[in-house]
Design a protein around this motif. Sequence first.
Motif, PDB file in Angstrom:
ATOM      1  N   PHE A 116      42.692  32.259  35.392  1.00 10.22           N
ATOM      2  CA  PHE A 116      42.406  32.018  33.981  1.00 10.22           C
ATOM      3  C   PHE A 116      42.976  33.110  33.071  1.00 10.22           C
ATOM      4  N   LEU A 117      43.649  34.101  33.659  1.00  7.60           N
ATOM      5  CA  LEU A 117      44.296  35.162  32.882  1.00  7.60           C
ATOM      6  C   LEU A 117      45.808  35.086  33.046  1.00  7.60           C
ATOM      7  N   LYS A 118      46.536  35.645  32.099  1.00 12.33           N
ATOM      8  CA  LYS A 118      47.995  35.537  32.097  1.00 12.33           C
ATOM      9  C   LYS A 118      48.669  36.671  32.876  1.00 12.33           C
ATOM     10  N   GLU A 119      48.001  37.823  32.975  1.00  7.22           N
ATOM     11  CA  GLU A 119      48.624  38.989  33.594  1.00  7.22           C
ATOM     12  C   GLU A 119      47.770  39.535  34.744  1.00  7.22           C
ATOM     13  N   SER A 120      48.439  40.298  35.605  1.00 10.56           N
ATOM     14  CA  SER A 120      47.717  40.958  36.697  1.00 10.56           C
ATOM     15  C   SER A 120      46.781  42.012  36.121  1.00 10.56           C
ATOM     16  N   ASN A 121      45.549  42.003  36.635  1.00  4.11           N
ATOM     17  CA  ASN A 121      44.539  42.989  36.235  1.00  4.11           C
ATOM     18  C   ASN A 121      44.364  43.058  34.710  1.00  4.11           C
ATOM     19  N   GLN A 122      44.490  41.891  34.064  1.00  2.52           N
ATOM     20  CA  GLN A 122      44.319  41.871  32.611  1.00  2.52           C
ATOM     21  C   GLN A 122      42.876  42.218  32.242  1.00  2.52           C
ATOM     22  N   TYR A 123      42.721  43.001  31.206  1.00  3.45           N
ATOM     23  CA  TYR A 123      41.425  43.524  30.759  1.00  3.45           C
ATOM     24  C   TYR A 123      40.757  44.375  31.859  1.00  3.45           C
ATOM     25  N   GLN A 124      41.557  44.816  32.838  1.00  2.00           N
ATOM     26  CA  GLN A 124      41.038  45.631  33.956  1.00  2.00           C
ATOM     27  C   GLN A 124      39.961  44.881  34.747  1.00  2.00           C
ATOM     28  N   LEU A 125      40.026  43.548  34.712  1.00  2.00           N
ATOM     29  CA  LEU A 125      38.962  42.750  35.324  1.00  2.00           C
ATOM     30  C   LEU A 125      39.015  42.808  36.847  1.00  2.00           C
ATOM     31  N   ASN A 126      40.226  42.845  37.429  1.00  2.00           N
ATOM     32  CA  ASN A 126      40.347  42.905  38.889  1.00  2.00           C
ATOM     33  C   ASN A 126      39.904  44.261  39.427  1.00  2.00           C
ATOM     34  N   ASN A 176      37.156  35.580  44.623  1.00  2.00           N
ATOM     35  CA  ASN A 176      37.823  34.963  43.482  1.00  2.00           C
ATOM     36  C   ASN A 176      36.818  34.855  42.339  1.00  2.00           C
ATOM     37  N   VAL A 177      37.332  34.911  41.132  1.00  2.00           N
ATOM     38  CA  VAL A 177      36.499  34.722  39.944  1.00  2.00           C
ATOM     39  C   VAL A 177      37.075  33.556  39.161  1.00  2.00           C
ATOM     40  N   THR A 178      36.227  32.587  38.877  1.00  2.00           N
ATOM     41  CA  THR A 178      36.660  31.421  38.112  1.00  2.00           C
ATOM     42  C   THR A 178      35.891  31.375  36.794  1.00  2.00           C
ATOM     43  N   LYS A 179      36.496  30.689  35.826  1.00  2.00           N
ATOM     44  CA  LYS A 179      35.901  30.596  34.489  1.00  2.00           C
ATOM     45  C   LYS A 179      35.426  29.171  34.233  1.00  2.00           C
ATOM     46  N   ASP A 180      34.159  29.034  33.829  1.00  2.00           N
ATOM     47  CA  ASP A 180      33.602  27.732  33.450  1.00  2.00           C
ATOM     48  C   ASP A 180      33.782  27.506  31.954  1.00  2.00           C
ATOM     49  N   ALA A 181      33.935  26.249  31.603  1.00  2.00           N
ATOM     50  CA  ALA A 181      34.107  25.919  30.182  1.00  2.00           C
ATOM     51  C   ALA A 181      32.819  26.216  29.422  1.00  2.00           C
ATOM     52  N   GLY A 182      32.989  26.763  28.238  1.00  2.00           N
ATOM     53  CA  GLY A 182      31.836  27.047  27.380  1.00  2.00           C
ATOM     54  C   GLY A 182      32.309  27.193  25.940  1.00  2.00           C
ATOM     55  N   LEU A 183      31.592  26.595  25.041  1.00  2.00           N
ATOM     56  CA  LEU A 183      32.010  26.615  23.641  1.00  2.00           C
ATOM     57  C   LEU A 183      31.684  27.948  22.979  1.00  2.00           C
ATOM     58  N   PHE A 184      30.487  28.439  23.176  1.00  2.00           N
ATOM     59  CA  PHE A 184      30.062  29.684  22.544  1.00  2.00           C
ATOM     60  C   PHE A 184      29.800  30.799  23.548  1.00  2.00           C
ATOM     61  N   LYS A 185      30.024  30.527  24.837  1.00  2.00           N
ATOM     62  CA  LYS A 185      29.764  31.519  25.868  1.00  2.00           C
ATOM     63  C   LYS A 185      30.975  31.653  26.797  1.00  2.00           C
ATOM     64  N   LEU A 234      32.218  32.927  37.446  1.00  2.00           N
ATOM     65  CA  LEU A 234      31.558  32.671  38.729  1.00  2.00           C
ATOM     66  C   LEU A 234      32.347  33.388  39.831  1.00  2.00           C
ATOM     67  N   ILE A 235      31.633  34.050  40.723  1.00  2.00           N
ATOM     68  CA  ILE A 235      32.270  34.759  41.847  1.00  2.00           C
ATOM     69  C   ILE A 235      32.071  33.958  43.122  1.00  2.00           C
ATOM     70  N   THR A 236      33.159  33.751  43.875  1.00  2.00           N
ATOM     71  CA  THR A 236      33.054  33.063  45.174  1.00  2.00           C
ATOM     72  C   THR A 236      33.693  33.941  46.246  1.00  2.00           C
ATOM     73  N   LEU A 237      33.132  33.864  47.456  1.00  3.67           N
ATOM     74  CA  LEU A 237      33.676  34.564  48.621  1.00  3.67           C
ATOM     75  C   LEU A 237      33.974  33.536  49.697  1.00  3.67           C
ATOM     76  N   LYS A 238      35.221  33.558  50.208  1.00  2.00           N
ATOM     77  CA  LYS A 238      35.629  32.592  51.231  1.00  2.00           C
ATOM     78  C   LYS A 238      36.061  33.333  52.491  1.00  2.00           C
ATOM     79  N   LEU A 298      25.978  32.241  37.773  1.00  2.00           N
ATOM     80  CA  LEU A 298      26.923  32.181  36.670  1.00  2.00           C
ATOM     81  C   LEU A 298      26.664  33.359  35.726  1.00  2.00           C
ATOM     82  N   GLY A 299      27.707  34.208  35.553  1.00  2.00           N
ATOM     83  CA  GLY A 299      27.579  35.328  34.638  1.00  2.00           C
ATOM     84  C   GLY A 299      28.028  34.911  33.242  1.00  2.00           C
TER      85      GLY A 299
END
Length: 291
Positions: free
Chosen positions: A38-48, A84-93, A97-101, A113-114
């Motif tokens: 859901f991000l355009k760059e590697s480690n964008q916003y230092q999230l990774n 992995n971290v995935t993004k759920d749709a939300g209008l104002f939030k 979600l974190i998953t481990l495989k 859900l964070g």
Amino acid sequence: MKTKFFSLLVACLIVTSVFSQANLNDYKYVIVPTKYDFLKESNQYQLNALTQFLFNKYGFETLMEGDEYPEDLVRNRCLALRSNVTKDAGLFKTKLLITLKGCNDQVVFTSQLGESREKEYNKAYTEAIRNAFKSFEAVNYKYEPKAKDVMVATENTEVKNEVAKEIKKLKEEIQALKEEKKAEVIEVEETVVEVVKKAPVVKVQTKEVKNTKEKVDMKASTSVLYAQEIENGFQLVDSSPKVIYKIKKTSMKDVFLVISKNGTLSKKGSDWILEYYENDVLKQEVLNIKF
């Protein structure tokens, strides 16, 4: 009725939590990707990097995708979970979600859900991922290796120890050979020195000239000899080229043993003097040598 339903729900949550913990404890590592979809760059916003930090905080041994993996993980990829971290749709939030495989792509753990109401992406993603990681607070993760993994690790350690012993033994044998060769060289050098010391060249010359009153036969060679290096000395050749003399090094500077003449060759001033005995007469010859 409501009380029974609530009790059942709590029991289910406890069982699920225990089951998840048991599954997570089977894995030694967590691998974090360098980029989320859901991000355009590697480690964008230092999230990774934040994800790796939070996994470490909750007791996991975390690796970034592309890092040099430990030896046991290289042998057995099933020791690691892929996060992995995935993004759920939300209008104002913002919802993450974190998953481990596992190694067979089976889902081993899914976080709560964070969420975040922050409008700036940097703050929203940071808050949401931290809230999602609160799911791990009740997990109490601790890696528990399986019996077969312990056995393999033990066997590998034993193999490494054996290899280390063999390498050490080889090094000791090589060192012993070096010492032996060094001793042989020293022995040869000492023998050469002893031969030179015992050679009665100067002493005999003095004796013969003094006692028998014989003259020293000296002549100068006009032909030029060229020194060609050989093992432990040189061979002196003329312009033919023909080998005229072979000389061996001694421990003394500019002093050589002349093999074919049983004499010595030494430098006196700028001249090379060949000395040897012929019919009890000391012969001296000045050689013109080009080294």
